[in-house]
Enzyme design. Structure first.
Site, short mmCIF file in Angstrom:
data_model
loop_
_atom_site.label_atom_id
_atom_site.label_comp_id
_atom_site.label_asym_id
_atom_site.label_seq_id
_atom_site.Cartn_x
_atom_site.Cartn_y
_atom_site.Cartn_z
N ALA A 10 -3.87 -9.63 4.23
CA ALA A 10 -4.44 -9.45 2.90
C ALA A 10 -3.48 -8.66 2.01
O ALA A 10 -2.63 -7.92 2.49
CB ALA A 10 -5.77 -8.72 2.99
N CYS A 11 -3.62 -8.85 0.71
CA CYS A 11 -2.87 -8.08 -0.28
C CYS A 11 -3.17 -6.59 -0.06
O CYS A 11 -4.33 -6.23 0.19
CB CYS A 11 -3.30 -8.50 -1.68
N PRO A 12 -2.18 -5.70 -0.09
CA PRO A 12 -0.77 -5.92 -0.47
C PRO A 12 0.18 -6.00 0.71
O PRO A 12 1.37 -5.76 0.56
CB PRO A 12 -0.48 -4.67 -1.29
N ILE A 13 -0.32 -6.30 1.92
CA ILE A 13 0.50 -6.23 3.12
C ILE A 13 1.74 -7.14 3.07
O ILE A 13 2.83 -6.72 3.48
CB ILE A 13 -0.36 -6.50 4.37
N SER A 125 -7.88 -2.06 0.30
CA SER A 125 -6.49 -2.45 0.09
C SER A 125 -5.76 -1.45 -0.79
O SER A 125 -4.59 -1.14 -0.55
CB SER A 125 -6.44 -3.84 -0.57
#
Length: 210
Positions: A10-13, A125
């Site tokens: 998932a964002c921001p990974i 996140s």
């Protein structure tokens, strides 16, 4: 070549993984980043281009994309270390502060308006992204339903403990903890009061609100 597998992340990974790979590259070379959505493609592309790299992307199949990042000769990709080197070249000394007085103020356990479930996902996140900043905030203040994030059972607890271990002061409104009946469940940081919250915000150079 470095391969970054960000499929299912998932964002921001995906952006964070790519940024770390750029730092590991430490010179000319290539990175391929595998992601599963177009938003990740755009985010990774923007970050890499802003770092001075050449970027192209392609769709490999349903839900599978590859972002090709190329760092050429003479291109200096800015990492945390190069930023510190630049500061030293400008005459900065070890006694000078690495960061300004920055605080993060969290007033809710979800981020933004709209779908509640999405808001919780975005907040988690956001807090994870804070742990990945080159310059961490000095303090984080939690009040109203944001107080739930520092209590037992919070999905963001590991990230907040990580920040606390790195010297970030975590402060949670005592009145809010009492209102939600979770004062005894505070799991990270300290209890604070409204005067201290106002004073902290007044003295801050920068205040970040999700």
């Amino acid at each position: 070549m470095i391969t970054v597998n960000a499929m299912g992340d998932a964002c921001p990974i995906p952006v964070i993984k790519t940024k770390k790979a750029l730092g590991e590259l430490n010179g000319p070379g290539q990175i391929e980043v595998l992601v599963d959505n177009e938003t990740a493609v755009r985010n990774v592309t923007k970050m890499a281009e802003n770092s001075g790299a050449e970027v192209s992307s392609e769709k490999l199949g349903e839900g599978k994309y590859r972002v090709n990042v190329k760092v050429g000769e003479g291109v200096s990709v800015e990492t945390e270390q190069t930023q510190q080197d630049s500061e030293n070249e400008c005459g900065c000394t070890d006694e000078m502060p690495v960061r300004g007085n920055t605080i993060v103020v969290v007033s809710s356990d979800k981020m933004g308006e709209g779908d509640e479930e999405l808001g919780h996902i975005l907040m988690k996140s956001f807090l994870f992204a804070v742990t990945q900043l080159d310059e961490l905030p000095d303090k984080m203040v939690f009040y109203n339903s944001g107080a739930r994030l520092t209590a037992e059972g919070s999905p963001a607890l590991e990230d907040l403990k990580n920040l606390a271990e790195q010297g970030v002061e975590i402060m949670t409104c005592g009145t809010c903890l009492e209102f939600y009946g979770i004062k005894e469940k505070l799991a990270v940081g300290t209890v604070t009061n409204m005067y201290s919250i106002v004073e902290t915000m007044q003295q801050a150079d920068r205040v970040i609100r999700p």
